[in-house]
Design a protein around this motif. Sequence first.
Motif, PDB file in Angstrom:
ATOM      1  N   CYS A   1      36.938  45.006  32.918  1.00 57.16           N
ATOM      2  CA  CYS A   1      37.228  44.032  31.864  1.00 57.16           C
ATOM      3  C   CYS A   1      38.499  43.247  32.191  1.00 57.16           C
ATOM      4  N   PRO A   2      38.388  41.927  32.343  1.00 60.93           N
ATOM      5  CA  PRO A   2      39.535  41.116  32.776  1.00 60.93           C
ATOM      6  C   PRO A   2      40.683  41.107  31.771  1.00 60.93           C
ATOM      7  N   VAL A   3      40.394  41.468  30.518  1.00 59.69           N
ATOM      8  CA  VAL A   3      41.458  41.469  29.518  1.00 59.69           C
ATOM      9  C   VAL A   3      41.817  42.887  29.065  1.00 59.69           C
ATOM     10  N   GLY A   4      41.340  43.876  29.821  1.00 64.81           N
ATOM     11  CA  GLY A   4      41.815  45.252  29.614  1.00 64.81           C
ATOM     12  C   GLY A   4      41.256  45.991  28.420  1.00 64.81           C
ATOM     13  N   ILE A   5      40.057  45.608  27.952  1.00 65.24           N
ATOM     14  CA  ILE A   5      39.525  46.277  26.750  1.00 65.24           C
ATOM     15  C   ILE A   5      38.516  47.369  27.110  1.00 65.24           C
ATOM     16  N   THR A   6      37.440  46.956  27.758  1.00 63.52           N
ATOM     17  CA  THR A   6      36.416  47.938  28.108  1.00 63.52           C
ATOM     18  C   THR A   6      36.620  48.374  29.549  1.00 63.52           C
ATOM     19  N   THR A   7      37.670  49.130  29.770  1.00 69.38           N
ATOM     20  CA  THR A   7      37.987  49.565  31.129  1.00 69.38           C
ATOM     21  C   THR A   7      38.680  50.916  31.099  1.00 69.38           C
TER      22      THR A   7
ATOM     23  N   LEU B   1      40.541  41.402  19.799  1.00 74.18           N
ATOM     24  CA  LEU B   1      41.506  41.966  20.750  1.00 74.18           C
ATOM     25  C   LEU B   1      41.674  41.084  21.983  1.00 74.18           C
ATOM     26  N   GLY B   2      40.750  40.157  22.178  1.00 73.91           N
ATOM     27  CA  GLY B   2      40.883  39.250  23.312  1.00 73.91           C
ATOM     28  C   GLY B   2      39.671  39.192  24.222  1.00 73.91           C
ATOM     29  N   CYS B   3      38.597  39.887  23.867  1.00 78.15           N
ATOM     30  CA  CYS B   3      37.370  39.828  24.655  1.00 78.15           C
ATOM     31  C   CYS B   3      36.919  38.383  24.780  1.00 78.15           C
ATOM     32  N   ASN B   4      36.636  37.978  26.002  1.00 80.79           N
ATOM     33  CA  ASN B   4      36.159  36.629  26.303  1.00 80.79           C
ATOM     34  C   ASN B   4      37.220  35.552  26.118  1.00 80.79           C
TER      35      ASN B   4
ATOM     36  N   ALA C   1      41.382  34.191  34.562  1.00 77.67           N
ATOM     37  CA  ALA C   1      40.254  33.467  35.147  1.00 77.67           C
ATOM     38  C   ALA C   1      39.767  34.096  36.460  1.00 77.67           C
ATOM     39  N   GLN C   2      40.728  34.453  37.325  1.00 77.76           N
ATOM     40  CA  GLN C   2      40.349  35.031  38.619  1.00 77.76           C
ATOM     41  C   GLN C   2      39.578  36.333  38.447  1.00 77.76           C
ATOM     42  N   ASP C   3      39.977  37.112  37.453  1.00 74.95           N
ATOM     43  CA  ASP C   3      39.332  38.410  37.256  1.00 74.95           C
ATOM     44  C   ASP C   3      37.943  38.280  36.644  1.00 74.95           C
ATOM     45  N   TYR C   4      37.761  37.249  35.818  1.00 74.56           N
ATOM     46  CA  TYR C   4      36.400  36.969  35.342  1.00 74.56           C
ATOM     47  C   TYR C   4      35.528  36.596  36.539  1.00 74.56           C
ATOM     48  N   LEU C   5      36.075  35.750  37.427  1.00 76.18           N
ATOM     49  CA  LEU C   5      35.311  35.323  38.600  1.00 76.18           C
ATOM     50  C   LEU C   5      34.914  36.505  39.474  1.00 76.18           C
ATOM     51  N   LYS C   6      35.849  37.446  39.616  1.00 73.02           N
ATOM     52  CA  LYS C   6      35.595  38.630  40.450  1.00 73.02           C
ATOM     53  C   LYS C   6      34.360  39.397  40.013  1.00 73.02           C
ATOM     54  N   ILE C   7      34.127  39.431  38.694  1.00 69.56           N
ATOM     55  CA  ILE C   7      32.933  40.143  38.225  1.00 69.56           C
ATOM     56  C   ILE C   7      31.781  39.169  37.965  1.00 69.56           C
ATOM     57  N   GLY C   8      31.965  37.928  38.465  1.00 68.97           N
ATOM     58  CA  GLY C   8      30.851  36.979  38.456  1.00 68.97           C
ATOM     59  C   GLY C   8      30.610  36.293  37.131  1.00 68.97           C
ATOM     60  N   THR C   9      31.679  36.009  36.388  1.00 67.98           N
ATOM     61  CA  THR C   9      31.468  35.329  35.110  1.00 67.98           C
ATOM     62  C   THR C   9      32.692  34.474  34.766  1.00 67.98           C
ATOM     63  N   GLU C  10      32.706  33.930  33.577  1.00 64.55           N
ATOM     64  CA  GLU C  10      33.838  33.145  33.080  1.00 64.55           C
ATOM     65  C   GLU C  10      34.100  33.549  31.640  1.00 64.55           C
ATOM     66  N   SER C  11      35.311  33.271  31.161  1.00 62.58           N
ATOM     67  CA  SER C  11      35.577  33.574  29.755  1.00 62.58           C
ATOM     68  C   SER C  11      34.632  32.729  28.910  1.00 62.58           C
ATOM     69  N   GLY C  12      34.127  33.327  27.852  1.00 66.58           N
ATOM     70  CA  GLY C  12      33.154  32.620  27.023  1.00 66.58           C
ATOM     71  C   GLY C  12      31.726  33.065  27.320  1.00 66.58           C
ATOM     72  N   TYR C  13      31.522  33.602  28.533  1.00 64.59           N
ATOM     73  CA  TYR C  13      30.174  34.043  28.915  1.00 64.59           C
ATOM     74  C   TYR C  13      30.125  35.529  29.255  1.00 64.59           C
ATOM     75  N   CYS C  14      31.281  36.175  29.228  1.00 67.50           N
ATOM     76  CA  CYS C  14      31.347  37.538  29.749  1.00 67.50           C
ATOM     77  C   CYS C  14      30.578  38.533  28.874  1.00 67.50           C
ATOM     78  N   HIS C  15      29.796  39.364  29.529  1.00 68.45           N
ATOM     79  CA  HIS C  15      29.159  40.510  28.851  1.00 68.45           C
ATOM     80  C   HIS C  15      29.197  41.691  29.810  1.00 68.45           C
ATOM     81  N   HIS C  16      30.289  41.783  30.560  1.00 66.05           N
ATOM     82  CA  HIS C  16      30.354  42.688  31.705  1.00 66.05           C
ATOM     83  C   HIS C  16      31.074  44.000  31.418  1.00 66.05           C
ATOM     84  N   CYS C  17      31.015  44.434  30.163  1.00 64.83           N
ATOM     85  CA  CYS C  17      31.710  45.678  29.791  1.00 64.83           C
ATOM     86  C   CYS C  17      31.273  46.865  30.662  1.00 64.83           C
ATOM     87  N   HIS C  18      30.015  46.865  31.086  1.00 67.92           N
ATOM     88  CA  HIS C  18      29.486  47.989  31.868  1.00 67.92           C
ATOM     89  C   HIS C  18      30.198  48.154  33.204  1.00 67.92           C
TER      90      HIS C  18
END
Lengths: 232, 455
Positions: free
Chosen positions: B373-379, B334-337, B352-369
């Motif tokens: 979610c920068p790509v609108g999945i777990t939110t 669906l687009g996670c990471n 990219a900016q939204d990954y940064l906001k939660i302290g990560t980057e695409s490819g490393y994100c595990h911030h569902c909690h």
Amino acid sequence: MENIKFDLKATSVREINKFLHHEIADGTAPKITIENPDGAHNIAAGLNVNCEVEIRGHVGYYAAGMNQHASVLVNGNAGTGVAENMMSGRVHVRGSASNSAGASAHGGLLIIDGDAGLRCGISLKGGDIVVGGSVGSFSAFMAQAGRIVICGNAGAALGDSLYEAVVYVKGHIKSLGADARVEDMTVDDHQALESLLNQAGTSYSTHRPSDFKRIASARSLYHWNADANQEY
Amino acid sequence: MNESHNSDRKVSKEESWGYDRSTLDYIQRAAAHGLYEIRGLGAKRKVPHFDDLVFLGASMTRYPLEGYREKCATKTILGTRFASRPVELEIPITVAGMSFGALSANVKEALGRAATEVGTSTTTGDGGMTSEERDSSKVLVYQCLPSRYGFNPDDLRRADAIEVVIGQGAKPGGGGMLLGQKVNPRVAQMRTLPAGVDQRSASRHPDWTGPDDLAIKIHELREITDWEKPIYVKVGATRTFHDVKLAVHAGADVIVVDGMQGGTAATQTCFIEHVGIPTLAALRQAVDALEDMNMKGTVQLIISGGIRTGADVAKALAMGADAVSIGQGVLMALGCNSESWIGSGGQHISAAQDYLKIGTESGYCHHCHTGQCPVGITTQDEFLEQRLRPEIGAKRLTNYLKTVNMELTTIARACGKNNVHHLEREDLVALTIEAAAMANIPLAGTEWIPGNGMK
Ligand SMILES: Cc1cc2nc3c(=O)[nH]c(=O)nc-3n(C[C@H](O)[C@H](O)[C@H](O)COP(=O)(O)O)c2cc1C
Ligand code: SF4
């Protein structure tokens, strides 16, 4: 179909439940009697229509489980999980009930004239429970909504991790669980209690709301500990 | 003089194995916050996995099937033991249970659409059934979890199968967790919770305690649904051999075993990485248990936890699973990471900016909690959830599931099978001693199975 009789010596739980699920027409509200339950499990589970069921004897696990609309009377004791996850209607146990009575019930009224075992009203989600006697330990564990009235005593860890459910206890409380506390009874509590005791039947009219204590959540577990945002 | 002497000296950078960068980070973070780390997705460390197995394609001793012309069946039937209406799937690849609450309603709808398109099932989660997923899913499995959030007999009757969840591979022995930022009014209402609470749900079922009780509970679920629906029992992989036997004794039609690599929406990191056994080991134990009881084929087995590719599915089936279940892979489809999300005009818009906001980057994100979610999945955020539009999500997921299925049949044909369920253990060899021992499959080029005959 006014009065229907089943005998569990002659008919299986499956056949009776099948009848109760499919053969009762809306609006007919028949009275059904079940003889010789002999502790069988899952009697009258999954009812979904207005009717009166009387079970003459002791029942096993999950009697009247997930009840909707029906009124079920158990003329005996009930095993684990009586009226578990009830949505609506009424379940009345004349004797005592085992563990997890009324677990996760979303609605309806469960009345237990005798005592209830461990975890009475665990995960309650909006149903009401009135217990004439005492309840075992861990009752109202994580109860989220609804009310539990205990006319006798409560065991250990009552109301552990309570959410918005409220517990009323007349007798002695062995201990309160994490985050549960005794609060002052308000006018609303008196009214609620009076109404629940009324609904439970005439034998409950001897109890006075003013003799009960109110137990509710201190809400200190609603969020991670207050220090969670510290940054040293 | 002194200064230049110092700067001439080489900086020592001898890293410690026991106190490497990530351990240092972990200790510093614990000291700063006084709270363990919670995160989403699954175990990140390397454990023996399906990658450590390879297939022996057909050659002289076996006859391959023509890749494009000859049929290779993928039909999968689950719940043949007691249910009067078993679940029939076109492919043995199912969508794992993920809660509404963890996922947005849009995502739930996308999952249902894609699953229906390819002929497989979706599963509810720890938050009840949404109308979005019921309406969009042809085959929907309804979970009965310890929390019983939103659990009710009407939804039970509208379900196609029931899954009693005892545990998850990411956290066997743990309960659910949904942090306050995701408990919006709809989620709160469905779960009967005050909006905004940090929800931590029970790890034990409220109305039964052991396998003997579970047998009666399963019986109750069957009575309420008139013995129509298959009943699955899902366990996190730990003492799998015994757990599977007990679940069979308790009357399960289908057993779902979720290995330690399995994803989650939020759990303590220490739990994700240190509790449970690898999927590979669990699968072999589960199959052993079914064979030991002579129940293979009567009780179906679904395996999950780190299933990503058609090769993974083929290996799982060859080892004895009847189907697999996918969580993280589905989210990634669906687009996670991924770096971007897809706008209404089909254009890719950087996240990219939204990954940064939660302290990560695409490819490393595990911030569902976090619920951000920068790509609108777990939110559950009104603004962010718009980033995943059901029709686009459904299309991407359909593509992914089709690809995995094509890979599966490609491998099956190469092994000479006209039905993916005919893949067998003899088609596999292991590349490492660990995998050979865990999977009970010979090390490639040898006939050696470490510990053969020992369970
Ligand atoms: C976002 C997310 C939410 C999940 N929610 C649930 C849940 O509500 N109930 C459940 O049994 N498992 C839940 N799981 C676990 C999955 O059902 C499944 O066991 C796991 O994802 C399979 O492993 P995989 O992610 O490696 O494919 C969740 C997983 C994810 C990633
Ligand atoms: S991109 Fe979204 S779904 Fe993927 S790990 Fe990050 S928060 Fe979770």
